[in-house]
Enzyme design. Sequence first.
Site, short mmCIF file in Angstrom:
data_model
loop_
_atom_site.label_atom_id
_atom_site.label_comp_id
_atom_site.label_asym_id
_atom_site.label_seq_id
_atom_site.Cartn_x
_atom_site.Cartn_y
_atom_site.Cartn_z
N LYS A 68 56.83 72.51 12.40
CA LYS A 68 57.32 71.19 12.83
C LYS A 68 57.95 70.42 11.66
O LYS A 68 59.07 69.91 11.74
CB LYS A 68 56.16 70.41 13.44
CG LYS A 68 56.43 69.02 13.95
CD LYS A 68 56.43 67.93 12.92
CE LYS A 68 55.22 67.78 12.08
NZ LYS A 68 54.05 67.27 12.73
N GLU A 108 58.12 63.82 18.07
CA GLU A 108 58.55 64.61 16.92
C GLU A 108 59.54 65.70 17.35
O GLU A 108 60.57 65.92 16.70
CB GLU A 108 57.34 65.26 16.23
CG GLU A 108 56.46 64.25 15.51
CD GLU A 108 55.31 64.89 14.74
OE1 GLU A 108 54.76 64.20 13.87
OE2 GLU A 108 54.96 66.06 14.99
N HIS A 144 59.56 50.78 -9.12
CA HIS A 144 60.90 50.34 -8.71
C HIS A 144 61.94 51.40 -9.01
O HIS A 144 61.85 52.03 -10.06
CB HIS A 144 61.23 49.05 -9.48
CG HIS A 144 62.45 48.36 -8.97
ND1 HIS A 144 62.54 47.85 -7.70
CD2 HIS A 144 63.64 48.11 -9.58
CE1 HIS A 144 63.74 47.31 -7.53
NE2 HIS A 144 64.43 47.45 -8.66
P1 FAD Z 1 43.24 75.51 15.21
O1 FAD Z 1 44.05 75.32 14.00
O2 FAD Z 1 43.91 75.39 16.51
O3 FAD Z 1 42.56 76.96 15.06
C1 FAD Z 1 41.79 77.54 16.07
C2 FAD Z 1 41.94 79.06 15.99
O4 FAD Z 1 40.92 79.66 16.78
C3 FAD Z 1 43.26 79.55 16.57
O5 FAD Z 1 43.84 80.53 15.72
C4 FAD Z 1 42.87 80.16 17.90
O6 FAD Z 1 43.77 81.16 18.34
C5 FAD Z 1 41.50 80.73 17.54
N1 FAD Z 1 40.63 80.99 18.69
C6 FAD Z 1 40.54 80.28 19.85
N2 FAD Z 1 39.57 80.81 20.63
C7 FAD Z 1 39.05 81.87 19.94
C8 FAD Z 1 38.00 82.79 20.20
N3 FAD Z 1 37.29 82.73 21.33
N4 FAD Z 1 37.74 83.75 19.29
C9 FAD Z 1 38.44 83.82 18.13
N5 FAD Z 1 39.43 82.96 17.83
C10 FAD Z 1 39.72 81.98 18.71
N6 FAD Z 1 48.10 67.82 12.31
C11 FAD Z 1 48.38 67.20 11.15
O7 FAD Z 1 47.46 66.82 10.42
N7 FAD Z 1 49.68 66.99 10.74
C12 FAD Z 1 50.73 67.38 11.48
O8 FAD Z 1 51.87 67.17 11.09
C13 FAD Z 1 50.47 68.04 12.70
N8 FAD Z 1 51.49 68.48 13.46
C14 FAD Z 1 51.22 69.13 14.62
C15 FAD Z 1 52.30 69.56 15.40
C16 FAD Z 1 52.08 70.20 16.59
C17 FAD Z 1 53.24 70.66 17.42
C18 FAD Z 1 50.73 70.44 17.02
C19 FAD Z 1 50.48 71.16 18.31
C20 FAD Z 1 49.66 70.02 16.26
C21 FAD Z 1 49.89 69.36 15.06
N9 FAD Z 1 48.84 68.90 14.26
C22 FAD Z 1 49.12 68.24 13.09
C23 FAD Z 1 47.43 69.10 14.65
C24 FAD Z 1 46.78 70.28 13.91
O9 FAD Z 1 47.58 71.43 14.05
C25 FAD Z 1 45.39 70.54 14.48
O10 FAD Z 1 44.66 69.33 14.46
C26 FAD Z 1 44.63 71.59 13.65
O11 FAD Z 1 45.31 72.80 13.62
C27 FAD Z 1 43.22 71.79 14.25
O12 FAD Z 1 42.53 72.77 13.51
P2 FAD Z 1 41.32 73.57 14.17
O13 FAD Z 1 40.73 74.38 13.07
O14 FAD Z 1 40.44 72.65 14.91
O15 FAD Z 1 42.00 74.52 15.26
P1 NDP Z 2 48.63 63.42 23.36
O1 NDP Z 2 47.42 63.70 24.17
O2 NDP Z 2 48.51 62.58 22.15
O3 NDP Z 2 49.76 62.77 24.30
C1 NDP Z 2 50.10 63.29 25.54
C2 NDP Z 2 51.36 62.57 26.04
O4 NDP Z 2 51.77 63.14 27.27
C3 NDP Z 2 51.13 61.09 26.34
O5 NDP Z 2 52.31 60.39 26.04
C4 NDP Z 2 50.84 61.09 27.84
O6 NDP Z 2 51.15 59.87 28.46
C5 NDP Z 2 51.79 62.17 28.30
N1 NDP Z 2 51.38 62.84 29.54
C6 NDP Z 2 50.19 63.41 29.83
N2 NDP Z 2 50.23 63.98 31.05
C7 NDP Z 2 51.46 63.76 31.55
C8 NDP Z 2 52.11 64.12 32.75
N3 NDP Z 2 51.48 64.81 33.69
N4 NDP Z 2 53.39 63.74 32.94
C9 NDP Z 2 54.04 63.04 31.99
N5 NDP Z 2 53.49 62.68 30.81
C10 NDP Z 2 52.21 63.04 30.59
O7 NDP Z 2 49.19 64.86 23.03
P2 NDP Z 2 50.17 65.50 21.97
O8 NDP Z 2 50.33 66.87 22.48
O9 NDP Z 2 51.37 64.69 21.69
O10 NDP Z 2 49.32 65.55 20.62
C11 NDP Z 2 48.03 66.16 20.55
C12 NDP Z 2 47.40 65.88 19.22
O11 NDP Z 2 47.97 66.72 18.22
C13 NDP Z 2 47.63 64.46 18.72
O12 NDP Z 2 46.61 63.59 19.18
C14 NDP Z 2 47.59 64.62 17.23
O13 NDP Z 2 46.31 64.35 16.73
C15 NDP Z 2 47.97 66.06 16.98
N6 NDP Z 2 49.31 66.07 16.38
C16 NDP Z 2 49.49 65.50 15.14
C17 NDP Z 2 50.74 65.39 14.57
C18 NDP Z 2 50.91 64.74 13.24
O14 NDP Z 2 49.94 64.55 12.54
N7 NDP Z 2 52.12 64.38 12.84
C19 NDP Z 2 51.90 65.92 15.25
C20 NDP Z 2 51.63 66.51 16.54
C21 NDP Z 2 50.36 66.57 17.07
P3 NDP Z 2 50.07 58.69 28.68
O15 NDP Z 2 50.05 57.90 27.41
O16 NDP Z 2 50.61 57.96 29.84
O17 NDP Z 2 48.74 59.36 28.96
#
Ligand code: FAD
Ligand code: NDP
Length: 512
Positions: free
Chosen positions: A84, A222, A487
């Site tokens: 991302k 994003e 600055h």
């Molecule tokens: P995960 O990183 O999801 O790891 C869990 C792992 O467990 C995965 O590999 C999964 O496949 C594995 N697993 C699941 N079930 C099993 C099982 N039964 N046996 C073995 N393995 C299993 N956070 C930020 O701080 N900054 C960001 O910029 C940011 N950007 C994001 C952008 C996107 C698009 C998304 C979706 C998330 C973003 N996040 C960001 C959130 C961040 O990625 C998550 O909060 C973080 O990865 C959570 O870590 P975790 O260890 O809990 O789980």
């Molecule tokens: P969120 O749960 O934060 O947001 C879901 C969004 O989808 C809300 O705007 C919600 O609207 C909307 N929504 C839910 N259901 C529907 C539906 N049926 N139809 C239309 N809109 C809907 O999820 P994200 O996936 O954006 O993020 C998940 C988490 O991942 C975040 O909380 C964050 O912690 C982490 N993350 C962190 C990033 C970073 O650090 N930069 C970047 C990306 C993810 P409503 O408000 O009305 O419920």
Amino acid sequence: MAALCRGRHRWKKTDCFHILTRALTGKHEYDLLVVGGGSGGLACSKEAAQLGQKVIVLDYVEPSVKGTKWGLGGTCVNVGCIPKKLMHQTALLGTAVKDAQKYGWNISGPVSHDWSTMADAIQNHVRSLNWGHRVQLQDKKVKYLNMKGSLLDEHTVKAVTKAGKETTLTAKNIVLATGGRPRYPTNIPGAMEHGITSDDIFWLKKSPGKTLVVGASYVALESAGFLTGLGLDATVMVRSIALRGFDQQMAGLVTDYMEAYGTRFAWNSLPKRVDKLSSGALQVTWVDTQTGAEQKDTFDSVLWAVGRAPETKALGLDKVGVQINEQTGKIVVREDESTSVPNIYAFGDIGEGRPELTPTAIQAGKLLARRLAGQGDELMNYDNVPTTVFTPLEYGCVGLSEEEAVRKFSKDGVEVYHAFFKPLEFTVAERDVSQCYLKVICERHRDQKILGLHFTGPNAGEVTQGFALGLQCGATYSHLQKTVGIHPTCAEEVTKVNITKRSGLDATVTGC
Ligand code: FAD
Ligand code: NDP
């Protein structure tokens, strides 16, 4: 043994053997077994191994609905933060190319972007990180198995390979860190069949083209932001408000900037169905929630960014009695990350009430490992966690939103210092600065402790990170005033902020 295994008819003989051996000898194969090799699980297992524990980590990725697969490291590395941020950087470079001409660079010919070059480069970087994680586990003597884990009892996990080969593992402590996966809406015909999620977007071989992004939080804004930045037609479909839970004045600045930048917004809109036309285009029908009117448009891709579901269903939690929140599906955890079952811990995205962020998962995992190894008693502090939304104009914040501060301390108990500032780099480039803004929310009485800090502008993550230390140390407005700026930077504007909202004075920063 036979008598003990009777009644556990779903368990294999080998399972019973391991469980009974442990029962008879009191010994486990491992000190710590971690299910989930993402941000949290890897940090926890490496820390525990460094402290002398015998550790095993299981990581297994179910392909996305569209069949996208990836390697070790979890969401952040493969389908989250890393790809991302690199796509966000790609988009920022596009803006920089436009700025560059104002700075005298001769850029001849039309500038265009090639998706597959970007995607290849990013995917190669992600693969190098997958490899790096494997090497680190090996170096730190953590045993890694690419297997899916589920609980058999409070000390025993069944692990299954992709090919279905099973093994049983026992450990003194079990840590669950299985993260989450994107949700698809359940009631929208064609949503799953024709749509993609953040599990796919970073691994597409070709450009998604004109894209509808449904949702209005981190992932949606994003993604729509970088797609717009790459020159694609991107629309965000918002059913209620943008960035729920964030300061809503700041959320407004983020979306205003995006609209000016070229991202389209379909406000108050609920998708109803997705149909694939014979041309291959996806026709989306949606309803205006205010007028009830139905509208249609066609897109090349529909990206669902409607939230994430915890990966708890396949863990066998019910067998062992690990309590979950039935509504969210997340595991109920105490402040020490313990669950309702002794010896089983959970944290990261699957922990109820925990922030879904990589740094909190990493820190919580390390601290848990230290406590389990008997080498510390520090608990994770989930207060004042900074974060940044990497939209075209980045938004960084730490602490309370203005709404939360007012709710907690009353309008009269809160002083908000604010400034509309002009990033120096925007001046020569003649970029619009209307949404470059910061505010520092303080207690109004006593020593004006800082409750929250919000910043929209370039490099918001870099700016916010340092000030988060201040909030962690209990900084006051007076500390901020005594802090000398650097600055010329945008961060120095935070140290100079002196206009209160209450005064009604113009908060536009003038001069250099
Ligand atoms: P995960 O990183 O999801 O790891 C869990 C792992 O467990 C995965 O590999 C999964 O496949 C594995 N697993 C699941 N079930 C099993 C099982 N039964 N046996 C073995 N393995 C299993 N956070 C930020 O701080 N900054 C960001 O910029 C940011 N950007 C994001 C952008 C996107 C698009 C998304 C979706 C998330 C973003 N996040 C960001 C959130 C961040 O990625 C998550 O909060 C973080 O990865 C959570 O870590 P975790 O260890 O809990 O789980
Ligand atoms: P969120 O749960 O934060 O947001 C879901 C969004 O989808 C809300 O705007 C919600 O609207 C909307 N929504 C839910 N259901 C529907 C539906 N049926 N139809 C239309 N809109 C809907 O999820 P994200 O996936 O954006 O993020 C998940 C988490 O991942 C975040 O909380 C964050 O912690 C982490 N993350 C962190 C990033 C970073 O650090 N930069 C970047 C990306 C993810 P409503 O408000 O009305 O419920």
